[in-house]
Design a protein around this motif. Sequence first.
Motif, PDB file in Angstrom:
ATOM      1  N   GLU A  99       6.431   0.847 -70.510  1.00 27.10           N
ATOM      2  CA  GLU A  99       6.287  -0.610 -70.540  1.00 27.10           C
ATOM      3  C   GLU A  99       4.841  -1.016 -70.804  1.00 27.10           C
ATOM      4  O   GLU A  99       4.586  -1.987 -71.531  1.00 27.10           O
ATOM      5  CB  GLU A  99       6.776  -1.194 -69.214  1.00 27.10           C
ATOM      6  N   GLN A 100       3.915  -0.289 -70.204  1.00 27.76           N
ATOM      7  CA  GLN A 100       2.505  -0.589 -70.443  1.00 27.76           C
ATOM      8  C   GLN A 100       2.140  -0.356 -71.909  1.00 27.76           C
ATOM      9  O   GLN A 100       1.412  -1.157 -72.516  1.00 27.76           O
ATOM     10  CB  GLN A 100       1.636   0.282 -69.526  1.00 27.76           C
ATOM     11  N   ALA A 101       2.656   0.709 -72.472  1.00 25.19           N
ATOM     12  CA  ALA A 101       2.387   0.993 -73.879  1.00 25.19           C
ATOM     13  C   ALA A 101       2.956  -0.093 -74.785  1.00 25.19           C
ATOM     14  O   ALA A 101       2.328  -0.506 -75.777  1.00 25.19           O
ATOM     15  CB  ALA A 101       2.971   2.347 -74.251  1.00 25.19           C
ATOM     16  N   GLU A 102       4.160  -0.604 -74.437  1.00 26.84           N
ATOM     17  CA  GLU A 102       4.771  -1.672 -75.245  1.00 26.84           C
ATOM     18  C   GLU A 102       3.968  -2.964 -75.138  1.00 26.84           C
ATOM     19  O   GLU A 102       3.777  -3.680 -76.139  1.00 26.84           O
ATOM     20  CB  GLU A 102       6.207  -1.900 -74.785  1.00 26.84           C
ATOM     21  N   ARG A 103       3.477  -3.255 -73.935  1.00 22.99           N
ATOM     22  CA  ARG A 103       2.652  -4.462 -73.786  1.00 22.99           C
ATOM     23  C   ARG A 103       1.391  -4.378 -74.625  1.00 22.99           C
ATOM     24  O   ARG A 103       0.985  -5.369 -75.270  1.00 22.99           O
ATOM     25  CB  ARG A 103       2.294  -4.664 -72.302  1.00 22.99           C
ATOM     26  N   GLU A 104       0.798  -3.227 -74.622  1.00 21.05           N
ATOM     27  CA  GLU A 104      -0.413  -3.051 -75.423  1.00 21.05           C
ATOM     28  C   GLU A 104      -0.118  -3.185 -76.911  1.00 21.05           C
ATOM     29  O   GLU A 104      -0.924  -3.751 -77.667  1.00 21.05           O
ATOM     30  CB  GLU A 104      -1.028  -1.685 -75.111  1.00 21.05           C
ATOM     31  N   ARG A 105       1.038  -2.676 -77.336  1.00 16.55           N
ATOM     32  CA  ARG A 105       1.400  -2.807 -78.755  1.00 16.55           C
ATOM     33  C   ARG A 105       1.602  -4.268 -79.147  1.00 16.55           C
ATOM     34  O   ARG A 105       1.111  -4.719 -80.204  1.00 16.55           O
ATOM     35  CB  ARG A 105       2.684  -2.022 -79.022  1.00 16.55           C
ATOM     36  N   LEU A 106       2.304  -5.022 -78.299  1.00 20.61           N
ATOM     37  CA  LEU A 106       2.547  -6.433 -78.602  1.00 20.61           C
ATOM     38  C   LEU A 106       1.255  -7.247 -78.544  1.00 20.61           C
ATOM     39  O   LEU A 106       1.066  -8.177 -79.347  1.00 20.61           O
ATOM     40  CB  LEU A 106       3.571  -7.002 -77.613  1.00 20.61           C
ATOM     41  N   ASP A 107       0.390  -6.883 -77.594  1.00 18.29           N
ATOM     42  CA  ASP A 107      -0.896  -7.581 -77.524  1.00 18.29           C
ATOM     43  C   ASP A 107      -1.687  -7.393 -78.813  1.00 18.29           C
ATOM     44  O   ASP A 107      -2.347  -8.331 -79.303  1.00 18.29           O
ATOM     45  CB  ASP A 107      -1.711  -7.048 -76.336  1.00 18.29           C
ATOM     46  N   ALA A 108      -1.604  -6.206 -79.365  1.00 23.11           N
ATOM     47  CA  ALA A 108      -2.320  -5.931 -80.615  1.00 23.11           C
ATOM     48  C   ALA A 108      -1.744  -6.751 -81.763  1.00 23.11           C
ATOM     49  O   ALA A 108      -2.494  -7.268 -82.617  1.00 23.11           O
ATOM     50  CB  ALA A 108      -2.242  -4.438 -80.931  1.00 23.11           C
ATOM     51  N   ILE A 109      -0.405  -6.898 -81.787  1.00 24.66           N
ATOM     52  CA  ILE A 109       0.232  -7.698 -82.842  1.00 24.66           C
ATOM     53  C   ILE A 109      -0.176  -9.155 -82.725  1.00 24.66           C
ATOM     54  O   ILE A 109      -0.505  -9.825 -83.717  1.00 24.66           O
ATOM     55  CB  ILE A 109       1.764  -7.558 -82.769  1.00 24.66           C
ATOM     56  N   ILE A 110      -0.132  -9.626 -81.459  1.00 23.66           N
ATOM     57  CA  ILE A 110      -0.493 -11.031 -81.241  1.00 23.66           C
ATOM     58  C   ILE A 110      -1.957 -11.271 -81.599  1.00 23.66           C
ATOM     59  O   ILE A 110      -2.319 -12.320 -82.179  1.00 23.66           O
ATOM     60  CB  ILE A 110      -0.219 -11.409 -79.775  1.00 23.66           C
ATOM     61  N   ALA A 111      -2.792 -10.308 -81.266  1.00 19.90           N
ATOM     62  CA  ALA A 111      -4.218 -10.460 -81.560  1.00 19.90           C
ATOM     63  C   ALA A 111      -4.475 -10.539 -83.063  1.00 19.90           C
ATOM     64  O   ALA A 111      -5.382 -11.253 -83.514  1.00 19.90           O
ATOM     65  CB  ALA A 111      -4.996  -9.299 -80.955  1.00 19.90           C
ATOM     66  N   ARG A 112      -3.669  -9.819 -83.834  1.00 21.56           N
ATOM     67  CA  ARG A 112      -3.832  -9.879 -85.288  1.00 21.56           C
ATOM     68  C   ARG A 112      -3.350 -11.210 -85.845  1.00 21.56           C
ATOM     69  O   ARG A 112      -3.769 -11.616 -86.951  1.00 21.56           O
ATOM     70  CB  ARG A 112      -3.057  -8.747 -85.958  1.00 21.56           C
ATOM     71  N   GLY A 113      -2.485 -11.886 -85.105  1.00 20.53           N
ATOM     72  CA  GLY A 113      -1.971 -13.181 -85.572  1.00 20.53           C
ATOM     73  C   GLY A 113      -0.957 -13.010 -86.686  1.00 20.53           C
ATOM     74  O   GLY A 113      -0.346 -11.946 -86.846  1.00 20.53           O
ATOM     75  N   GLY A 114      -0.778 -14.074 -87.458  1.00 18.96           N
ATOM     76  CA  GLY A 114       0.191 -14.046 -88.530  1.00 18.96           C
ATOM     77  C   GLY A 114       1.607 -14.199 -87.993  1.00 18.96           C
ATOM     78  O   GLY A 114       1.844 -14.363 -86.776  1.00 18.96           O
ATOM     79  N   VAL A 115       2.564 -14.125 -88.901  1.00 19.21           N
ATOM     80  CA  VAL A 115       3.963 -14.360 -88.519  1.00 19.21           C
ATOM     81  C   VAL A 115       4.437 -13.374 -87.451  1.00 19.21           C
ATOM     82  O   VAL A 115       5.080 -13.764 -86.465  1.00 19.21           O
ATOM     83  CB  VAL A 115       4.862 -14.291 -89.774  1.00 19.21           C
ATOM     84  N   ASP A 116       4.135 -12.115 -87.644  1.00 22.97           N
ATOM     85  CA  ASP A 116       4.596 -11.116 -86.671  1.00 22.97           C
ATOM     86  C   ASP A 116       4.010 -11.375 -85.284  1.00 22.97           C
ATOM     87  O   ASP A 116       4.706 -11.257 -84.268  1.00 22.97           O
ATOM     88  CB  ASP A 116       4.198  -9.714 -87.135  1.00 22.97           C
ATOM     89  N   GLY A 117       2.735 -11.713 -85.234  1.00 29.34           N
ATOM     90  CA  GLY A 117       2.093 -11.999 -83.949  1.00 29.34           C
ATOM     91  C   GLY A 117       2.684 -13.231 -83.289  1.00 29.34           C
ATOM     92  O   GLY A 117       2.911 -13.246 -82.076  1.00 29.34           O
ATOM     93  N   TRP A 118       2.965 -14.284 -84.065  1.00 31.24           N
ATOM     94  CA  TRP A 118       3.536 -15.506 -83.501  1.00 31.24           C
ATOM     95  C   TRP A 118       4.954 -15.272 -82.963  1.00 31.24           C
ATOM     96  O   TRP A 118       5.306 -15.778 -81.906  1.00 31.24           O
ATOM     97  CB  TRP A 118       3.545 -16.603 -84.563  1.00 31.24           C
TER      98      TRP A 118
END
Length: 282
Positions: free
Chosen positions: A155-174
Amino acid sequence: MAGHRSPGGRRVPTVPAPHRTAARHQAAARPTLDGPSTRRTIAHTTAAVGAAFGAVATGTFAVVVPTPLDGTATTADAAEEIGPAALAANATTLTPAQEATGSLGGGPLSPVAFIIDSAGQTDDPAAQDADIASLDKAGRLADELAEMHAQAAREQAERERLDAIIARGGVDGWITEALRIMELPQSLAPGIKRIIMAESGGNPRAINNWDSNARRGTPSQGLMQTIPSTFRAYVHPDLAGRPITDPVANITAGVRYMIANYGMETVVAGGRSNSAGSYIGY
């Protein structure tokens, strides 16, 4: 029979037979093992000894003769005074019920004591079974604890992955951030992205000025092209203060509207389609 004379000429008195017998046995005088009281004593002693040692055999067992406290009894004496008749009278035969229950007379045999050695080990099967059960339980608890730690790590690894996506922004991050806020599975992301690309091309400030909503003065706006009234009704409460063109807020409004009106399967499928499989909007 004439009496014998002594060397001095006096007759030696003859001792009657009964007196001779009494004299011969005077030193070893003892009660005979006869009569109801004696037989009961022997039977009870036998049963007690058998129960104490936990040794019971089927059929008839021999009588145990206790040694008197003065230590005068011998094997010969026992054989002399307890003949076959006395042994038969004092023998005990187990009934089928006694053989099945392991009891003598009216009471059960004492349980056999199990020995615990200096290392704390016992030969008691019940105790060994309890030890094995405890080990099994400890093993299961250890496995469960290990799985809990592994799950927490995933779960921690998944949170870190999603945080990275959100940090990059764009459609996937949103999309990732919107699903996290709505507490919906991230597996919905591909379907939502398909809807967004069909509706706005991924432009959070897109406005439709040519459809029927635009003609009524309520043009569709944002990533998922919601009209103002729909946005206000379905935006996630945590984002209610954001504008309709906010990408994350717009996604929450569009997804919640689709689930309420068309079901989750429509979101998974990436929106509604016609018979030819072409996207037709919502």
